[in-house]
Every structure is written in C-alpha cells, then in structure tokens.
Design a protein around this motif. Structure first.
Motif, mmCIF file in Angstrom:
data_model
loop_
_atom_site.group_PDB
_atom_site.id
_atom_site.type_symbol
_atom_site.label_atom_id
_atom_site.label_comp_id
_atom_site.label_asym_id
_atom_site.label_seq_id
_atom_site.Cartn_x
_atom_site.Cartn_y
_atom_site.Cartn_z
ATOM 1 N N UNK B 286 0.996 -1.159 -0.082
ATOM 2 C CA UNK B 286 -0.103 -0.034 0.043
ATOM 3 C C UNK B 286 0.921 1.281 0.012
ATOM 4 N N UNK B 288 1.308 5.412 0.113
ATOM 5 C CA UNK B 288 0.895 6.625 0.083
ATOM 6 C C UNK B 288 1.805 7.600 -0.076
ATOM 7 N N UNK B 291 2.540 12.256 -5.029
ATOM 8 C CA UNK B 291 2.636 12.230 -6.581
ATOM 9 C C UNK B 291 1.988 11.239 -7.391
ATOM 10 N N UNK B 292 0.966 11.344 -7.996
ATOM 11 C CA UNK B 292 -0.073 10.169 -8.419
ATOM 12 C C UNK B 292 0.731 9.504 -9.479
ATOM 13 N N UNK B 293 2.000 10.161 -9.926
ATOM 14 C CA UNK B 293 2.960 9.380 -11.028
ATOM 15 C C UNK B 293 4.099 8.535 -10.339
ATOM 16 N N UNK B 294 4.093 8.779 -9.068
ATOM 17 C CA UNK B 294 5.450 8.163 -8.427
ATOM 18 C C UNK B 294 5.351 6.634 -8.932
ATOM 19 N N UNK B 297 3.317 3.423 -7.212
ATOM 20 C CA UNK B 297 2.193 3.124 -7.486
ATOM 21 C C UNK B 297 2.293 1.989 -8.719
ATOM 22 N N UNK B 302 -2.702 -1.171 -3.388
ATOM 23 C CA UNK B 302 -3.425 -0.201 -3.181
ATOM 24 C C UNK B 302 -2.820 1.152 -3.127
ATOM 25 N N UNK B 303 -3.433 2.259 -3.663
ATOM 26 C CA UNK B 303 -2.531 3.667 -3.441
ATOM 27 C C UNK B 303 -3.409 4.713 -2.882
ATOM 28 N N UNK B 304 -2.907 5.446 -2.192
ATOM 29 C CA UNK B 304 -3.544 6.517 -1.535
ATOM 30 C C UNK B 304 -2.664 7.880 -1.831
ATOM 31 N N UNK B 305 -3.561 8.713 -2.538
ATOM 32 C CA UNK B 305 -2.824 9.811 -3.203
ATOM 33 C C UNK B 305 -3.067 11.034 -2.177
ATOM 34 N N UNK B 306 -2.504 11.219 -0.972
ATOM 35 C CA UNK B 306 -2.988 12.067 -0.242
ATOM 36 C C UNK B 306 -1.644 12.357 0.828
ATOM 37 N N UNK B 311 -2.891 11.076 6.654
ATOM 38 C CA UNK B 311 -3.062 10.014 6.894
ATOM 39 C C UNK B 311 -2.536 9.298 8.333
ATOM 40 N N UNK B 314 -4.942 10.660 10.926
ATOM 41 C CA UNK B 314 -6.350 9.873 11.037
ATOM 42 C C UNK B 314 -6.217 8.480 11.271
#
Lengths: 264, 319
Positions: B286, B288, B291-294, B297, B302-306, B311, B314
């Motif tokens: 998983x 986190x 950068x959505x292009x890292x 991923x 699973x990926x969390x772009x945040x 995170x 929370x």
C-alpha cells in the motif's frame, strides 16, 4: 595537486508531461533541472580532500551540457570548487554515455588531475556507466560505488570501501591516479555560504566545443555513440487500486485492509 | 557473430541469483535465434560453481582462470575481451549489479561493441536487437538499438527474469587470464554491523518511510504510528543516510530485502529501483504519496494519493 569532478545536470519530469515530436525524449518544456544528487557527494569528497591538504589542491568541476547547465557549475563553485569547465556544441546533442565519457576523457587529459570523481549514476537516466567508461578510455585504475575513501592528494595508493549489495562492503587498495564513482552517503554534502555564492560569480568557467578538445564530428553525437534511442514511451503498467475519499475515509479503509491482512 | 555469452557473478563462495536470471533471458532469445548459450565463470578456483551452472539451455561452460577469486575489474574486463575474441558472440549479458557496474562500462569504451545498461527486456525485431530500459524515475521506458554493431554487451537488471528449473550437460573448457595486471586489490569484506535492533527481514508487516517525511523530527510521528498499527518501522535510503534511522532499518538493494513481509505500507517513498529491489515481491503493498505518478504506485496493490501526515493523523483513530 588537482581533483577533477565531473557533474551532470539532471531532469525531473513534471507530473504531467508530453513526448518530444520525434518520440525519442520527453519535451523539455515539461522538465525542471537540478544537479545530480550523487554529484553533490563527489564534489564534497573532493572538497574534503582539498581542505585536508591545506588547500594545496585545486578542485576542477567539468560538465557536458548546454547553457542552462552553467547554473550547476556555479553552485559547485559556490561550495568551494576553484574552476569550472563546460563542454557543448550542437553536434554533441543526441550523444550516448560513451560520447560523454570520451569528452570527459579529453578534459582529463588536458587537466592531468591526481584523481577523477563522478557520481555512481545519474538520477534521470541511471546508466551507472560514464565513470568507468572514462577510466577505460584513460586506461586508469578504477573502482565503482565508493562509500568510504582514505586518500592524500598526490599519494600513489588509496584505500577505499565499495558498497556491495545487502549491506556488505568491500575494502580494497587501488593505485592512483584513479577514477572513482562515488556513492550517496559517503559524506554529508555542505550548503553554499552567502560568501561562497558571491565569490562563485567571479570564478572562471571555460567553455569548449568538441573540436577544441581535439575530437572530430565522428567522435560525437550519433556517429560516436554505441547505442541509440529507438523510441521513448509511457508504458502500459499495472496501477494500484486507488483508495479515494477524505483522509479520514482513506485512513478507515487502510485500517480495514491492515486488519484483513495483518489481523491486527 | 553468433551465440550468447553470460558472465556469471559469484561472491563469498556462492553463485549470485542474478546469474540464473540472465540464463533465463538468454533462453528466451535462444528460442527465437537458436543461438548457443555459453556461461563463463571467473576465479582462481571455480570448480565449486560448475555444477550449479548446468542449467537448462546452457551449451558451454568456460572456466576462466584468474589470479584471485574475488572481483577485480581489470581481470573481469580482460576475461570478457578474451572470450569475445574466442567466441565471437552476438550478445554478452552481464549482471547490472555493483560488480557489473565496476567493469561492464569499461567494455563499451572501445566503441567496437554496442553497449547499454540496466535493461530488463531483450528481444529481436526484424533481426534487430532491441533492449528496453527505463528513465526519469521509471516514468518512461526506452527501446534502445545498436546500429552496425555485430557484438552487443548489455547489463541486465536483477529480478527481470525468472530462473529456470531444468538442467543441462554443457561442454566444459578452460581459458586463463591469470597474467592480467590488476591495479586494485581486495583487502577484506566488511559485514554489516551486528545490532540489537529488530531484524526487518523477519517482519511480516512493515511500515516504511521515505523522503516525504521531510524532517528528522517527524520520524517520531511514524515510529508511533507503526507501533499503533502493529508494524515494524523501515525506511528508504535517504532516511538511513541522514542517520534518522539505523542502517539496519533500510529496505532495498544496499539495505535489506524484506523476505518475510506480507503487508508493506510505503509512506512518502516514490519507489526508486534500488528501494523496490528490496520489497517489490511483497504481495500486499500500500503506497501513500502525493505524486500520483510515483513509480511506487506501479507495484502497489492499493494507492492513496494524499499527504502522509493527514493519513498519519487519521489512521490511529481506527485502532
């Protein structure tokens, strides 16, 4: 006494980018540039040796690249390097790493340093090639992935560590002058001081073309290369399943996955 | 020019796993081209390695007699040059490893041979040899070719090919490069320092942090988070190089391979090739990262772009 450090300006892609029209590289409008991370460590290693020799040692920084690359040379001069050399002309465009090595080799022959340092690899293309190719062209002793170095300027031997896989290191002795590729973590690179930045503006940067160095058109560009980029592309690859939502929702889903798999 | 030459890699008495991956790469090509596969192994006493190299598809084994058993780049380069002269191969495969980096690029210097590094796919297209590598932090791939070169030398990325199970009965011969002058000398190996720290290779659940944590003072946040969720804390290279966590926590090529891990949470790790070498086998990854292009991923389930700090804030509420 002299140490020559070869550096590279590397490209970082923006989040969104497009390919160049010929499909052989990314459109440079979508890149920003910085000095290769490994080169910070090579330069620092040279500066530490210079300082330990009571400054009786010159540090010369060389790079191959267009006008924009001078920024990186100036940053090295600001940290304490004495001189810069930049080699470029239009026929060098499209060269592979063997050509880059051929150019650096010519500069080494001209400068006749006691040691040559390069980064293990460049952050953008990661060939891990140029340093050892330079060594072969010079027919000098060489070692790759150096993670510790004991060397006194002008000494005929150095002792160093090579960082192998899995945390193992190898200690070797090597004849000098030598070409070494320097690994991350060998030292703690310094930041430039304000005074250093001011001084750097007045330090000399020589510029050469390939012909100035005695190379011919067949030595550079595609004719001088031993590999060619046929095409560059964004591959189809598996992508992670994205967990969407607010951070609280994402964290809740992450917790569920952890509990499913790790049984926590 | 015909035939594929593979340079075996060994260290401390063991043939390294990447050697078998190169044999698989050669077998794939052999199916197309029918070329012979030769493996060369260099050292003062290499008899102990020979049996383990009788792998499916291997036609010839060459023992290369050298003055020493440990890696030395002048000797390895001399061996490849002697073998190329003897065998006239169309392709030479060398592991893209620390030792490979130490000598393979010297072979490209003559300009005689095609050469590139870190390739993970090799094939023929209409008779042209094409090697694929990546660039710009793995965001793009590049197909390379070698116009006009009759012999091409490639270094091949570890983990790109699966080793084969079958065996063969290759013809064994010997050459010598024992008189090659060497300009460096092995003194000793230095094993990683023994520590009382946790052995991350035994951990089943890891939470690893990278550059994204920004500052040393933030290590504590993630150390507590790992405790809360029951994970062992690991890291990528920059965190260990900065001394923010001990080297024993570093996952990757120069650190540890987390071989027992079943769940790996990568926080603020973009996914360099070197880091992924130590964890890409993990079944549940998983990531986190903002950068959505890292590239992390591309191997994560699973990926969390945040932002990792959001995170980290929370996640404890769920435990």
């Amino acid at each position: 006494m002299k140490i020559l450090v070869a550096i590279k300006q590397v490209a970082n892609l923006d989040d969104e980018f497009e390919m160049r029209e010929d499909g052989k590289d990314v459109d440079h409008d979508y890149c920003d540039y910085e000095i290769n991370e490994w080169d910070d460590y090579s330069l620092e290693e040279a500066l530490l040796i210079k300082e330990s020799a009571g400054d009786e040692c010159e540090v010369v920084v060389v790079t191959v690249g267009p006008d924009r690359v001078e920024d990186e040379l100036r940053k090295c001069l600001a940290k304490g390097a004495d001189r810069g050399i930049r080699v470029w002309d239009d026929s060098i465009e499209g060269s592979d790493q063997v050509v880059t090595a051929r150019i650096i080799t010519k500069v080494v022959e001209k400068e006749n340093p006691d040691m040559v340092f390069l980064g293990v690899q460049a952050a953008d293309h990661a060939f891990a090639q140029t340093g050892m190719t330079v060594a072969a062209m010079l027919d000098w002793p060489h070692a790759a992935v150096v993670s510790a170095l004991e060397y006194k300027p002008g000494a005929s031997k150095a002792v160093l560590h090579r960082e192998l896989e899995g945390g193992l290191e190898e200690e070797i002795s090597i004849e000098c002058p030598a070409v070494l590729s320097i690994q991350l973590g060998i030292n703690e690179p310094r930041y430039a001081s304000l005074r250093g930045i001011k001084l750097a503006a007045a330090k000399p940067v020589d510029e050469f073309s390939h012909t100035d160095l005695g190379l011919t058109d067949s030595d550079v560009g595609e004719p001088g290369s031993v590999s060619r980029i046929r095409k560059m592309y964004v591959p189809e690859r598996p992508k992670a399943e994205l967990i969407e939502g607010t951070p609280a929702e994402q964290a809740a889903r992450l917790a569920e996955i952890i509990q499913e798999i790790a049984g926590a | 020019m015909s035939g594929i030459l593979i340079m075996a890699e060994h260290r401390q008495g063991e043939v390294r796993a990447v050697t078998y991956e190169l044999i698989s790469a050669a077998n794939e090509l052999k199916q197309d081209s029918g070329e012979d596969i030769t493996i060369a192994v260099i050292g003062n006493d290499v008899d102990g390695y020979i049996d383990s190299l009788r792998v499916e598809g291997v036609d010839k084994l060459i023992k290369v007699k050298a003055a020493t058993d440990t890696f030395q780049p002048d000797i390895y380069a001399a061996a490849v040059n002697a073998l190329i002269e003897k065998l006239q191969p169309s392709l030479v495969l060398i592991p893209h490893t620390v030792d490979g980096w130490g000598y393979a690029p010297t072979l490209g210097a003559s300009g005689q041979y095609g050469f590139t590094t870190d390739v993970f796919s090799i094939r023929y297209e209409s008779g042209d040899l094409i090697a694929t590598r990546a660039a710009y932090k793995e965001k793009v791939f590049i197909d390379m070719d070698f116009p006009g070169k009759e012999t091409v030398i490639l270094t091949v990325r570890s983990g790109s090919y699966k080793p084969l199970e079958g065996t063969s009965s290759p013809e064994v011969s010997e050459i010598s490069v024992a008189d090659t002058p060497a300009h460096s000398e092995h003194i000793r190996y230095i094993e990683p320092e023994a520590t009382n720290d946790v052995d991350i290779t035994q951990a089943e659940f890891m939470l690893s942090i990278g550059r994204g944590i920004d500052e040393e003072s933030n290590v504590e946040v993630f150390s507590e988070l790992a405790d809360t969720v029951g994970a062992t804390l690991g890291c990528s290279r920059p965190i260990a190089d900065n001394g923010w966590l001990p080297k024993s926590r570093q996952v990757g090529q120069s650190g540890k391979t987390v071989s027992s891990c079943k769940l790996y949470i990568a926080m603020g790790i973009s996914g360099s090739v070197q880091h992924m070498a130590g964890m890409k086998h993990v079944e549940n990854i998983i990531a986190v990262n903002t950068d959505p292009e890292a590239s992390i991923f591309n191997i994560a389930k699973y990926g969390i772009v945040t932002d990792i700090f959001d995170i980290a804030d929370e996640l404890p509420n769920n435990f």
